[in-house]
Design a protein around this motif. Structure first.
Motif, mmCIF file in Angstrom:
data_model
loop_
_atom_site.group_PDB
_atom_site.id
_atom_site.type_symbol
_atom_site.label_atom_id
_atom_site.label_comp_id
_atom_site.label_asym_id
_atom_site.label_seq_id
_atom_site.Cartn_x
_atom_site.Cartn_y
_atom_site.Cartn_z
ATOM 1 N N ASN A 1 0.715 -1.176 -0.094
ATOM 2 C CA ASN A 1 -0.106 -0.169 -0.032
ATOM 3 C C ASN A 1 0.926 1.364 -0.102
ATOM 4 O OD1 ASN A 1 -2.546 1.326 -0.001
ATOM 5 N ND2 ASN A 1 -2.317 1.691 2.436
ATOM 6 N N GLY A 2 1.986 1.134 0.711
ATOM 7 C CA GLY A 2 2.842 2.352 0.976
ATOM 8 C C GLY A 2 3.577 2.512 -0.631
ATOM 9 N N GLN A 3 3.896 1.598 -1.229
ATOM 10 C CA GLN A 3 4.717 1.322 -2.380
ATOM 11 C C GLN A 3 3.778 2.221 -3.468
ATOM 12 O OE1 GLN A 3 6.367 -2.287 -3.451
ATOM 13 N NE2 GLN A 3 7.019 -2.808 -1.470
ATOM 14 N N SER A 4 2.486 1.796 -3.347
ATOM 15 C CA SER A 4 1.581 2.600 -4.219
ATOM 16 C C SER A 4 1.605 3.980 -4.183
ATOM 17 C CB SER A 4 0.133 1.686 -4.069
ATOM 18 O OG SER A 4 -0.699 2.814 -4.834
ATOM 19 N N ALA A 5 1.393 4.386 -2.851
ATOM 20 C CA ALA A 5 1.426 5.719 -2.579
ATOM 21 C C ALA A 5 2.598 6.563 -2.996
ATOM 22 C CB ALA A 5 1.146 5.801 -1.002
ATOM 23 N N LEU A 6 3.585 5.962 -2.878
ATOM 24 C CA LEU A 6 4.961 6.395 -3.101
ATOM 25 C C LEU A 6 5.136 6.592 -4.592
ATOM 26 C CD1 LEU A 6 7.280 4.726 -0.455
ATOM 27 C CD2 LEU A 6 6.573 7.359 -0.636
ATOM 28 N N GLY A 7 4.486 5.549 -5.254
ATOM 29 C CA GLY A 7 4.755 5.711 -6.802
ATOM 30 C C GLY A 7 3.891 6.740 -7.279
ATOM 31 N N LYS A 8 2.697 7.073 -6.802
ATOM 32 C CA LYS A 8 1.482 8.086 -7.305
ATOM 33 C C LYS A 8 2.576 9.330 -6.884
ATOM 34 C CE LYS A 8 -2.383 5.544 -6.743
ATOM 35 N NZ LYS A 8 -2.854 5.464 -8.154
ATOM 36 N N LEU A 9 2.952 9.431 -5.792
ATOM 37 C CA LEU A 9 3.707 10.687 -5.477
ATOM 38 C C LEU A 9 5.092 11.179 -6.343
ATOM 39 C CD1 LEU A 9 4.302 13.008 -3.400
ATOM 40 C CD2 LEU A 9 5.770 11.626 -2.120
ATOM 41 N N ALA A 10 5.823 10.029 -6.638
ATOM 42 C CA ALA A 10 6.956 10.019 -7.391
ATOM 43 C C ALA A 10 6.325 10.701 -8.842
ATOM 44 C CB ALA A 10 7.661 8.788 -7.699
ATOM 45 N N ALA A 11 5.384 9.942 -9.389
ATOM 46 C CA ALA A 11 4.881 10.639 -10.852
ATOM 47 C C ALA A 11 4.434 12.061 -10.704
ATOM 48 C CB ALA A 11 3.465 9.704 -11.031
ATOM 49 N N ALA A 12 3.867 12.459 -9.734
ATOM 50 C CA ALA A 12 3.510 13.900 -9.374
ATOM 51 C C ALA A 12 4.605 14.690 -9.263
ATOM 52 C CB ALA A 12 2.656 14.349 -8.316
ATOM 53 N N ASN B 1 13.508 4.575 -7.848
ATOM 54 C CA ASN B 1 13.100 3.470 -8.785
ATOM 55 C C ASN B 1 11.931 4.077 -9.591
ATOM 56 O OD1 ASN B 1 15.180 1.976 -7.848
ATOM 57 N ND2 ASN B 1 14.031 0.779 -6.368
ATOM 58 N N ASN B 2 10.886 5.075 -9.130
ATOM 59 C CA ASN B 2 9.796 5.375 -9.736
ATOM 60 C C ASN B 2 10.238 6.798 -10.558
ATOM 61 O OD1 ASN B 2 7.129 3.985 -9.031
ATOM 62 N ND2 ASN B 2 8.503 3.849 -7.453
ATOM 63 N N GLY B 3 11.396 6.993 -10.840
ATOM 64 C CA GLY B 3 11.791 8.103 -11.723
ATOM 65 C C GLY B 3 12.229 9.564 -11.256
ATOM 66 N N VAL B 4 12.067 9.439 -9.888
ATOM 67 C CA VAL B 4 12.634 10.926 -9.252
ATOM 68 C C VAL B 4 14.279 10.761 -9.298
ATOM 69 C CG1 VAL B 4 12.698 12.151 -7.197
ATOM 70 C CG2 VAL B 4 10.679 10.989 -7.429
ATOM 71 N N PRO B 5 14.716 11.864 -9.896
ATOM 72 C CA PRO B 5 16.137 11.989 -10.049
ATOM 73 C C PRO B 5 16.921 12.018 -8.790
ATOM 74 C CG PRO B 5 14.981 13.605 -11.585
ATOM 75 C CD PRO B 5 14.094 13.003 -10.577
ATOM 76 N N PRO B 6 17.994 11.064 -8.618
ATOM 77 C CA PRO B 6 18.600 10.889 -7.479
ATOM 78 C C PRO B 6 19.084 12.260 -6.622
ATOM 79 C CG PRO B 6 19.215 9.200 -8.838
ATOM 80 C CD PRO B 6 18.440 10.157 -9.640
ATOM 81 N N GLN B 7 19.458 13.306 -7.524
ATOM 82 C CA GLN B 7 20.122 14.374 -6.892
ATOM 83 C C GLN B 7 19.243 15.303 -6.236
ATOM 84 O OE1 GLN B 7 20.138 13.481 -10.160
ATOM 85 N NE2 GLN B 7 19.761 15.108 -11.449
#
Length: 237
Positions: A126-137, A184-190
């Motif tokens: 469930n947390g992974q789902s929330a973090l994936g959606k946050l990363a997309a935003a 892992n969901n696309g947010v740049p590491p820097q």
């Protein structure tokens, strides 16, 4: 003969009076002229002071208007970012997630129960789902720093725990785990900075079960670089 001397004396007296009067009038004229010049100089100085004061006032008003415009732009940037995150995380509010603006930053606060089982450092599905959606935003917000702060309660870690030694360890491991998932969901590491706060930044000071539960949380803090963003807006504008 006497009349002639008298006439000469009278004439001399009149001439003397006339000369004296002329001298007095000339002196008075010069004094008046000097006074007039001084007044004109004072008037010119006062006019220059007034013009400078007006210029300073206009400059102050212009700076104030610019400052107010920048404040309005910053508020707009924050509100748009908050709205975007809120939209992405719809439905998770019921699980205790909140999105707020504080000190010029957007705070996404996720309770422990949304992300982790008690004592675990691995994010649940469930947390992974929330973090994936946050990363997309937020992954396109390249001029925004993302601080991941792990927080725990004040209950000591059981001795003999092989995964982490104390609440510092637990908070750091949770923060780095969330950091990896965002990357892992696309947010740049820097863009991302993980940090462990342990038990030392509680939101509730009492030691009730409810207070401790509210202290066990992760705060994802989005801090826009306003200087860069405003320059970009001005360039594109």
């Amino acid at each position: 003969m006497k009349k002639t001397r008298f006439a000469s004396s009278a004439a001399a007296l009149i001439l003397g009076v006339a000369v004296l009067g002329s001298c007095v009038s000339s002196k008075k004229y010069k004094e008046l002229e000097a006074s007039k010049n001084a007044l004109e100089q004072e008037k010119a100085a006062a006019q220059r002071s007034l013009e400078q004061a007006n210029a300073d006032l206009r400059d102050r008003d212009a700076k104030l208007a610019q400052y107010q415009q920048q404040i309005a732009q910053k508020e707009r940037i924050l509100n748009e970012l908050r709205a975007s995150v809120n939209e992405a995380l719809k439905g998770f509010e019921e699980q205790g997630l909140t999105v707020s603006i504080r000190d010029g930053k957007v705070y996404v606060t996720m309770p422990e129960k949304l992300l982790f089982a008690t004592g675990s450092t691995k994010v649940n599905p469930n947390g992974q789902s929330a973090l994936g959606k946050l990363a997309a935003a937020i992954k396109s917000q390249r001029d925004t720093e993302i601080m991941i702060e792990g927080h725990t309660d004040d209950v000591a870690v059981a001795s003999g725990n092989v995964t982490y030694k104390d609440n510092w360890d637990l908070s750091v491991l949770r923060a780095t785990e969330i950091t990896r998932l965002l990357i892992n969901n696309g947010v740049p590491p820097q863009m991302v900075v993980p940090a462990g706060r342990g038990q030392y930044t509680p939101v509730a000071m009492t030691r009730t079960p409810e207070a401790r539960q509210s202290n066990r949380r992760t705060e994802i803090i989005l801090a826009p670089n306003f200087e860069k963003i405003l320059k970009l807006i001005q360039t594109n504008g």
